[in-house]
Design an enzyme around this catalytic site. Structure first.
Site: not given
Ligand code: UDP
Length: 321
Positions: A11, A13, A32, A76, A95, A148, A152
């Site tokens: 990705g 970042i 990934d 990440l 994820t 999301y 997190k």
């Protein structure tokens, strides 16, 4: 020299982080789910110190074996873009939860972990700037955007418990609107979106009334921040904002981009309901307080918004010729 594992390594970042880790002479494994191909951020990376593993963080046996082999682990992997989160809240949450479950089961005290959290966890908290210790106000579960932030935030809770209970060295960074070269415009983030519209000569799309504000952090500043947190053991077991304090409304951002590319371009105001799926809710203002990370590591952002925009523009123009 450390062995580093970077999830979400292909990705935006992740790829900038990996370039830096390799230039600092570390060995890197990127995990990934994206296939290795031309559109991949890492396509041109050719180093014997680098290995690409195509696979999912939800493939527990694969992920656990990679965790076991690493000295440093950068988490990440995430679903990107507000629209994609709303369209797939279960995948979005899985994820995060899958990664953290395996980290909790497998990580040991001779490893170090960086968790990429997000300014989304501040939700609708109506304070500016946002400091790490604030009570948080999230939206209702019927609005899928919050999948999301919630996943997190749950991950943050679990990781800080892991630090307290098992003394696993780890640090959490909450990213605020990271931008820069190689950011994929397909995910709908505002700067790559508006810049690519400007390059194409089509109207710039501003959602809502454009008075909502953000502050944008150059990806190189974000990488510096991550490494300064990872290289400083006094940061362990803590949460830090990573961002830039220069606040701008989206309407003014569009004006800046018009002036930069072509002052004759139009700006089109679009109501949210015309562009976002049901389950969208806007966050009106979002500016980080950066005192904590500065106090613990000495890090502060270097890029001004104008330089960041120029960098993104140059990269996008380079891709389109
Ligand atoms: N936005 C916009 N036009 C676009 C894309 C986004 O006006 O073409 C707005 C969006 O509604 C939000 C802000 O820009 O207010 C930042 O959006 P982005 O998706 O980049 O990040 P986030 O909402 O997660 O901060």
């Amino acid at each position: 020299m450390a062995k580093c594992l970077v999830t979400g390594g292909a990705g935006f970042i992740g790829s900038h982080l990996i370039s830096r880790l390799l230039s600092d002479n570390h060995h890197v494994v990127a995990l990934d789910h994206a296939p290795w191909n031309n559109s991949n951020n890492l396509f041109n990376l050719n180093s014997s110190a680098f290995k690409y593993v195509q696979g999912s963080v939800s493939n527990s046996s694969l992920f656990r074996s990679l965790i076991t082999d690493a000295d440093q682990i950068y988490l990440l992997a995430a679903t990107l873009g507000v629209r994609r989160v709303i369209e797939n809240p279960i995948g979005t949450a899985n994820t995060q939860v899958d990664q953290i479950r395996d980290i909790c089961a497998t990580a040991s005290s001779n490893q170090k972990i960086f968790y990429a959290s997000t300014s989304e966890v501040y939700g609708k908290t109506n304070v500016s700037p946002l400091t790490e210790g604030l009570p948080l106000v999230l939206g209702e579960p019927g609005k899928a955007r919050w999948a999301y932030a919630c996943s997190k935030l749950l991950s943050e809770y679990l990781l800080l418990s892991l630090y307290r209970d098992k003394n696993i060295p780890l640090v959490v960074g909450r990213f605020f609107n990271v931008v820069g070269p190689r950011q994929n415009q397909a995910y709908g983030a505002v700067i790559p979106n508006l810049l690519s519209q400007a390059i194409k000569g089509i109207p710039l799309t501003v959602f809502g009334d454009g008075t909502q504000t953000r502050s944008f952090c150059h990806v190189e500043d974000a990488v510096d921040a991550m490494l300064s947190l990872m290289n400083n053991d006094s940061c362990n077991g803590q949460v830090y904002n990573i961002g830039n304090a220069e606040e701008i409304s989206i309407r003014n951002l569009a004006d800046k981009i018009r002036l930069l590319v072509d002052p004759l371009l139009e700006t089109k105001m679009i109501p949210y309901e015309d562009v976002m799926p049901t389950g969208f809710e806007e966050i009106l203002h979002r500016v980080p307080s950066l005192g904590k990370i500065k106090q613990y590591t000495g890090w502060s952002s270097k890029y001004k918004l104008d330089e960041t925009l120029l960098d993104c523009l140059r990269a996008l123009k380079g891709n389109s010729v």
